[in-house]
Design a protein around this motif. Sequence first.
Motif, mmCIF file in Angstrom:
data_model
loop_
_atom_site.group_PDB
_atom_site.id
_atom_site.type_symbol
_atom_site.label_atom_id
_atom_site.label_comp_id
_atom_site.label_asym_id
_atom_site.label_seq_id
_atom_site.Cartn_x
_atom_site.Cartn_y
_atom_site.Cartn_z
ATOM 1 N N GLY A 340 0.823 -1.202 0.000
ATOM 2 C CA GLY A 340 0.000 0.000 0.000
ATOM 3 C C GLY A 340 0.853 1.245 0.000
ATOM 4 O O GLY A 340 0.378 2.329 -0.313
ATOM 5 N N CYS A 341 2.136 1.065 0.342
ATOM 6 C CA CYS A 341 3.093 2.166 0.328
ATOM 7 C C CYS A 341 4.205 1.851 -0.658
ATOM 8 O O CYS A 341 4.346 2.492 -1.682
ATOM 9 C CB CYS A 341 3.655 2.388 1.733
ATOM 10 S SG CYS A 341 4.958 3.652 1.808
ATOM 11 N N ASN A 342 4.986 0.806 -0.376
ATOM 12 C CA ASN A 342 6.116 0.427 -1.212
ATOM 13 C C ASN A 342 5.897 -0.923 -1.876
ATOM 14 O O ASN A 342 5.159 -1.775 -1.364
ATOM 15 C CB ASN A 342 7.398 0.392 -0.374
ATOM 16 C CG ASN A 342 7.956 1.770 -0.097
ATOM 17 O OD1 ASN A 342 8.473 2.429 -0.981
ATOM 18 N ND2 ASN A 342 7.829 2.214 1.158
ATOM 19 N N ARG A 343 6.581 -1.117 -3.011
ATOM 20 C CA ARG A 343 6.633 -2.413 -3.664
ATOM 21 C C ARG A 343 7.704 -3.265 -3.000
ATOM 22 O O ARG A 343 8.688 -2.747 -2.487
ATOM 23 C CB ARG A 343 6.981 -2.251 -5.147
ATOM 24 C CG ARG A 343 6.032 -1.392 -5.942
ATOM 25 C CD ARG A 343 4.732 -2.067 -6.213
ATOM 26 N NE ARG A 343 4.910 -3.357 -6.907
ATOM 27 C CZ ARG A 343 3.931 -4.217 -7.131
ATOM 28 N NH1 ARG A 343 2.704 -3.945 -6.719
ATOM 29 N NH2 ARG A 343 4.165 -5.342 -7.767
ATOM 30 N N PHE A 344 7.503 -4.578 -2.999
ATOM 31 C CA PHE A 344 8.521 -5.481 -2.452
ATOM 32 C C PHE A 344 8.672 -6.685 -3.360
ATOM 33 O O PHE A 344 7.783 -7.008 -4.174
ATOM 34 C CB PHE A 344 8.158 -5.919 -1.023
ATOM 35 C CG PHE A 344 6.901 -6.750 -0.933
ATOM 36 C CD1 PHE A 344 6.931 -8.133 -1.102
ATOM 37 C CD2 PHE A 344 5.678 -6.145 -0.674
ATOM 38 C CE1 PHE A 344 5.770 -8.888 -1.014
ATOM 39 C CE2 PHE A 344 4.511 -6.892 -0.586
ATOM 40 C CZ PHE A 344 4.556 -8.269 -0.762
ATOM 41 N N ILE A 345 9.807 -7.362 -3.217
ATOM 42 C CA ILE A 345 10.072 -8.566 -3.996
ATOM 43 C C ILE A 345 11.002 -9.463 -3.200
ATOM 44 O O ILE A 345 11.796 -8.985 -2.374
ATOM 45 C CB ILE A 345 10.686 -8.213 -5.373
ATOM 46 C CG1 ILE A 345 10.717 -9.451 -6.273
ATOM 47 C CG2 ILE A 345 12.074 -7.609 -5.226
ATOM 48 C CD1 ILE A 345 11.012 -9.135 -7.732
ATOM 49 N N GLY A 346 10.875 -10.766 -3.402
ATOM 50 C CA GLY A 346 11.720 -11.714 -2.684
ATOM 51 C C GLY A 346 11.416 -13.127 -3.137
ATOM 52 O O GLY A 346 10.904 -13.350 -4.239
ATOM 53 N N GLY A 347 11.751 -14.091 -2.299
ATOM 54 C CA GLY A 347 11.534 -15.484 -2.637
ATOM 55 C C GLY A 347 10.627 -16.169 -1.635
ATOM 56 O O GLY A 347 10.360 -15.654 -0.549
ATOM 57 N N PHE A 348 10.115 -17.329 -2.032
ATOM 58 C CA PHE A 348 9.346 -18.142 -1.099
ATOM 59 C C PHE A 348 9.775 -19.595 -1.250
ATOM 60 O O PHE A 348 10.294 -20.006 -2.291
ATOM 61 C CB PHE A 348 7.837 -17.983 -1.315
ATOM 62 C CG PHE A 348 7.300 -18.594 -2.580
ATOM 63 C CD1 PHE A 348 6.827 -19.907 -2.602
ATOM 64 C CD2 PHE A 348 7.246 -17.853 -3.761
ATOM 65 C CE1 PHE A 348 6.321 -20.468 -3.769
ATOM 66 C CE2 PHE A 348 6.740 -18.408 -4.933
ATOM 67 C CZ PHE A 348 6.278 -19.718 -4.925
#
Length: 412
Positions: A340-348
């Motif tokens: 809702g503020c920043n975009r994020f990315i990572g793994g699962f």
Amino acid sequence: MPIRFVPLAVLVLLGPSPVIAQAAQTRTITGAVEYPQSIALPVGADLHVAIEGRFGAVLGEAQIKAGGQQVPLPFTLTVASGLRGNLAAVIRLDGSPRWIVQDVAIAAGADPVDLGTIRVAPVTPLAFVTAIRCEEEDVAVGILGEEMVLRADGREIALRQAVSASGARYEAVDDPETEVWSKGDAFTIRLAGRELTGCHTLQPPERRPYRARGIEPGWHVDLGEEQVEVVADHGELRRAAARPAVGVLPGAYLFDMPEAEASLRIVEDLCRDAATGMPYPDTAVLSLGDRVLEGCGGDPRDLLLGASWQVTRLGGEQPEEPEHVSLSFLAPARVAGSTGCNRFIGGFTLTGEGLAFGALGSTLMACSDALMAQERQMLDALEHVRRFDIGADGALHLIGGPRDEVLIEAVR
């Protein structure tokens, strides 16, 4: 509009494929196809409509002589009830595809469906197509006229062969930062310097691997590209057979394997592992002689991948500006989204025991105090997720924390 050449398109362009079907318990799918031009179709034009289900099965198809007719062109298909699928339609002139539409979703059910009017778009077919799946998007390489082209980003990029120490390497005629490098089934692809990851040849659906399994008496069935392996009684029983063509039943798919004295029925109904609670896309029933063994089928990952999930509950409360709070699971093991503020990315990581998220990187935009607090709450919740489930309404539940509770709820 970008055109994706998936196996369904190949099926539609090349003609019908044999499947096993039953006449009982069917429903009708109706609609009409139109294209932007308001002229009658010339002699030699035909319309081919098909619905593809799982495992490359053709649930229903119709070919209509359309020469001299005005659009819209009506069609009616009869399909087995209880199965979902995707409809494609192509208008051909003298056997050459001219307009196409794909991926019109048909939900499972028993009632008739009227799709209304469907508009097709112009298409230029590729010859000798290699469909390639990457984490970011699907692309295709093939021959257009006399040129090798890469179809990506909704455009056709002319390629020429380049020097390579191993494998086959091609680069764009007008852009050395765009290239395709193949080594067996693996591909390295760059688009204007942007590297696509995890690229590999996309197997046709009728040959993609699939596993069904059950706890008691410890059984599994592996559908391979050419062979099927049946294992039961905790490994004491082992049988093999050639992979059969898929059969279509009302509400189910059937793999009949007389060589192994077995058959596997796949029902598109959510199944949970009795030991771990892990949800699976399908319910599976294995018949071994006079024994009937029940279990689950498919890959739990398929329940997560696909369209983006919009977060509707965070810590039991509706989030601030929920239309901007989302999660997207990307093949093979990446996650992206917005707090809702920043975009994020990572793994699962998804194992037989549960789901966990790795370290997540995010943009650093400053927002209101409420949105910054929501961001901390969401990232903290993702850190504590230990498993997932799918609700009766199709909602995604991310579960964890000391009380093993729903931390995040989301819908497509």
